[in-house]
Design an enzyme around this catalytic site. Structure first.
Site, PDB file in Angstrom:
ATOM      1  N   THR A  68       5.071   2.191   2.360  1.00 28.84           N
ATOM      2  CA  THR A  68       4.146   1.896   2.300  1.00 28.84           C
ATOM      3  C   THR A  68       2.552   3.044   2.544  1.00 28.84           C
ATOM      4  OG1 THR A  68       4.675   1.576   4.386  1.00 28.84           O
ATOM      5  CG2 THR A  68       5.507  -0.190   3.102  1.00 28.84           C
ATOM      6  N   ALA A 112       5.794   3.446   5.928  1.00 28.16           N
ATOM      7  CA  ALA A 112       5.295   4.396   6.781  1.00 28.16           C
ATOM      8  C   ALA A 112       3.996   3.991   7.253  1.00 28.16           C
ATOM      9  CB  ALA A 112       5.258   6.001   5.848  1.00 28.16           C
ATOM     10  N   LYS A 113       3.172   3.843   6.237  1.00 27.91           N
ATOM     11  CA  LYS A 113       1.950   3.025   6.244  1.00 27.91           C
ATOM     12  C   LYS A 113       1.351   3.944   6.861  1.00 27.91           C
ATOM     13  CE  LYS A 113       3.463  -1.617   7.884  1.00 27.91           C
ATOM     14  NZ  LYS A 113       5.190  -1.710   7.648  1.00 27.91           N
ATOM     15  N   ARG A 114       1.239   4.743   5.563  1.00 34.41           N
ATOM     16  CA  ARG A 114       0.250   6.280   5.763  1.00 34.41           C
ATOM     17  C   ARG A 114      -0.882   6.637   5.120  1.00 34.41           C
ATOM     18  NH1 ARG A 114       4.494   7.171   9.082  1.00 34.41           N
ATOM     19  NH2 ARG A 114       5.417   8.682   8.784  1.00 34.41           N
ATOM     20  N   ASP A 163       0.774  -0.401  12.966  1.00 35.19           N
ATOM     21  CA  ASP A 163       1.896  -1.233  12.235  1.00 35.19           C
ATOM     22  C   ASP A 163       1.849  -2.809  13.258  1.00 35.19           C
ATOM     23  OD1 ASP A 163       5.051  -2.744  10.987  1.00 35.19           O
ATOM     24  OD2 ASP A 163       5.055  -0.024  10.601  1.00 35.19           O
TER      25      ASP A 163
END
Lengths: 269, 269
Positions: free
Chosen positions: B118, B92-94, A96
């Site tokens: 996200t 969460a940018k998973r 991130d």
């Protein structure tokens, strides 16, 4: 754990096996469901059955987060149960903006007590750097993953004349030394290992995709090992779910033992 | 929430503001620390103070995971507290291999009850697809992020003659329609919005980087809005930490109000 300590432990165990704790409530034996914390009970027995055959455990966060806060508790208990001798890799694939990655680093290295965390590189340098600089902790950056989708972007040629995964690796190697940085390279790309070792001779590679995903341990060991081993081979489903019966831990041990035996000859005395 | 319902709500609220719930224990007012769950208490008051000025809330998972299972509980309570009218984006940018991404999708859409998550695209198609196909849920893929590191890989030219972020967007647009797919495009790249709209006219863009990171709301609105608004502008720190005193909620409201007022003129009647 330092790089030297990891190599010492690999020689002691005669193994560079990492057991992936992708513990799935729908796949564990039914009799465990009666326990208060079936996920932890399963992991505990897997760890008991395999710890003398491996050097690392790699819980994948998705399987714990799907259970909400109770999953997070099962994960905390599992990590606390893993012997201190073993490397604990939180397979979280985080990344991130800098301000936020810093909190992920604290979450995994401090709150959870993991030794290593997997990081996705798409957001670049300031998304990776906050994970660096924790003494004896490791950042494991996704380079060339084991799935079919790895061909969509990771193998795409860059202006520098190299595929994206190589550009990622070369950049990361400028940011961190082999003492705190590893790379994920999937076993499903055996043709890439020789090339990878030509520009990245010293870093540990974490190699998933052996076992259920079909990677070949012999071919990988031949191409990827370096003079301090430099390889952790992960297997998850093939070990965890070798049996769904009451004998699941014995079956897991047999599978881990078979992998350890195949690894033995590649490890220098 | 469907795309049509989101646009209706934007017109009703006269706002395309998303409030980022990056709630940091070290930055919330001291008097809240006496509560059993300071994170939830803070979020509750921020939501009370801003819900008529915004259309979405975006908790960033890092700030909750750093607190372990109790952070996960604060997050669950926060999401349950957000009015059903509002879009909840789990930032969460998973992204993982298909088998695993499926568990992340369940974690966020089912266990947590978020409306959107996200996703980081580095691992390609089979890491993104398991998040698709949940009715009225959204996948928000990282395209061009707001941080300095976005220049390391995302802006790198690809063999197709486009930067990586554009290749990512074009691929994802083949996998999903504007009814379930959004993209993250940082406000810190205002020069890219006109170009993005030339090949991606219909998808919603989630735009972080206004506020603390310095993006310009006017320039973005001019270049990025489409005939159904098509934009969610996120602000986190500039709203949450507008004051560290007892008046923090009023200060947050004033900051959100100022952004909503600036957005009003861009929204068709």
């Amino acid at each position: 754990m330092s790089k030297a300590a990891l190599y010492d432990f690999i020689r002691q165990q005669r193994s560079f096996l990492c057991v992936g704790l992708d513990t799935d409530m729908s796949k564990i034996p039914d009799f465990l469901l009666e326990h208060e914390d079936p996920i932890f009970e399963f992991n505990k027995r897997i760890i008991d059955a395999t710890h003398d055959l491996c050097v690392a455990y790699k819980p994948n966060l998705a399987f714990y987060e799907v259970l909400g806060s109770s999953g997070w508790e099962s994960l905390q208990k599992t990590i606390a149960y893993i012997p201190d001798t073993h490397l604990v890799i939180a397979d979280a694939k985080r990344g991130d903006i800098g301000n936020t990655s810093q909190y992920y680093a604290k979450a995994f290295f401090e709150a959870l007590g993991a030794d290593a965390v997997t990081v996705a590189p798409y957001m670049g340098r300031d998304s990776v750097q906050p994970f660096l600089g924790f003494p004896n902790k490791w950042v494991v950056v996704l380079a060339l993953t084991s799935n079919a989708g790895s061909e969509d972007f990771q193998l795409s040629q860059q202006p520098e004349g190299v595929p994206l995964y190589e550009k990622v690796m070369r950049h990361c190697m400028e940011w961190a030394s082999p003492d705190e940085l590893m790379f994920v390279v999937g076993a499903t790309h055996p043709e890439q290992f020789e090339h990878i070792r030509s520009f990245c001779p010293d870093h540990f590679l974490l190699i998933p995709g052996v076992g259920a995903q079909g990677g070949d341990l012999e071919a990988i060991s031949k191409a990827a090992l370096n003079d301090h081993c430099g390889v952790l081979v992960n297997a998850s489903r093939s070990i965890l779910y070798a049996s769904k019966g009451a004998d699941f831990a014995d079956a897991a041990r047999a599978e881990a033992k078979s992998m350890q035996a195949a690894m033995d000859k590649w490890i220098l005395s």
